[in-house]
Scaffold this active site. Sequence first.
Site, PDB file in Angstrom:
ATOM      1  CG  ASN A  13      -1.595   1.236   1.496  1.00  0.00           C
ATOM      2  OD1 ASN A  13      -1.873   2.050   0.589  1.00  0.00           O
ATOM      3  ND2 ASN A  13      -2.488   1.562   2.600  1.00  0.00           N
ATOM      4  CE  LYS A  15       0.005   2.855   4.867  1.00  0.00           C
ATOM      5  NZ  LYS A  15       0.054   2.799   6.409  1.00  0.00           N
ATOM      6  CG  HIS A  99      -5.610   1.683   4.868  1.00  0.00           C
ATOM      7  ND1 HIS A  99      -5.131   2.807   6.131  1.00  0.00           N
ATOM      8  CD2 HIS A  99      -4.484   0.830   4.973  1.00  0.00           C
ATOM      9  CE1 HIS A  99      -3.969   2.374   6.260  1.00  0.00           C
ATOM     10  NE2 HIS A  99      -3.558   1.169   5.798  1.00  0.00           N
ATOM     11  CD  GLU A 101      -2.642   5.043   6.728  1.00  0.00           C
ATOM     12  OE1 GLU A 101      -2.371   5.307   5.572  1.00  0.00           O
ATOM     13  OE2 GLU A 101      -1.753   4.772   7.237  1.00  0.00           O
ATOM     14  CD  GLU A 171      -3.666  -2.921   6.939  1.00  0.00           C
ATOM     15  OE1 GLU A 171      -2.361  -3.097   6.532  1.00  0.00           O
ATOM     16  OE2 GLU A 171      -4.156  -1.684   6.900  1.00  0.00           O
ATOM     17  N   GLY A 177       2.411   1.968  10.692  1.00  0.00           N
ATOM     18  CA  GLY A 177       3.392   2.937  10.637  1.00  0.00           C
ATOM     19  C   GLY A 177       3.911   3.447  11.954  1.00  0.00           C
ATOM     20  CB  SER A 217       5.057  -2.386  11.871  1.00  0.00           C
ATOM     21  OG  SER A 217       4.644  -1.029  12.145  1.00  0.00           O
TER      22      SER A 217
END
Length: 255
Positions: A13, A15, A99, A101, A171, A177, A217
């Site tokens: 991904n 991003k 996702h 985010e 996730e 991150g 991660s």
Amino acid sequence: MNNAKRRTVIAGNWKMNFTPAEATAFINEIKPMVAGKDNCDIIFCAPYVTIAAAQAAAEGSNIKIGAENVHFAESGAYTGEVSAKMLTACGVEYVIIGHSERRQYFGETDETVNKRTLAALAAGMKVILCLGEVKEERLAGITREIVSMQTKLDLAGVSAEDMKNIIIAYEPVWAIGTGLTATPEQAEETCGQIRDVLVELYGKDVAEATTIQYGGSMNDKNAAELLSKPNVDGGLIGGASLVASKFTAIVDAAQ
Ligand code: 13P
């Protein structure tokens, strides 16, 4: 991993990273490094404006290029959004939906994740559906309840037949991150809990055939151990998907 009933999928991904020129350079670099490594599917999900360049560079290779989101309407007054029809017209088969985010920063809810998922499936796309608990939920001991609820809400109206086109990415938000990774045991436990929900919703055969990735991660150092777990069928990789050597090491761990 290594379950004959389902594919291992290693997806990057990107991003909000890589211009078209940078994406071209990256794909050209990694293409020979992952050539012939066919024990897993390899996908990079790219920003919309970077997709065409990445596709052109990946042509004829074992790398597929996907998108990072899709809107649920076919067309209309939705400034800044892109429809599934537009993506498929550009030859995009895979799309990330839900996702964390998007959920954290852009108001995505289980309801809109579900609508986007149904629209993508109706357009013939394959969906990488992301879900996972936040730190407070893990600490409160309610991870199973959270992922169970998300799985049920996000997949509402998705048929057993459509599940062939769903990949679930577990996730944990606290691991994204942050450099913190779920332990292989935590990843295995929660991916297994998600599979239990799929058994409840669709029966054992569909649940056993569904790819469930871990994301958060994952990197060249920890991938082999995470991927050795029976319910972890691949990875959705952020930071390490921007570095050819690191991503290739993850693909190697999946061979
Ligand atoms: P990191 O690998 O950078 O933690 O990101 C994971 C992720 O969000 C993949 O979708």
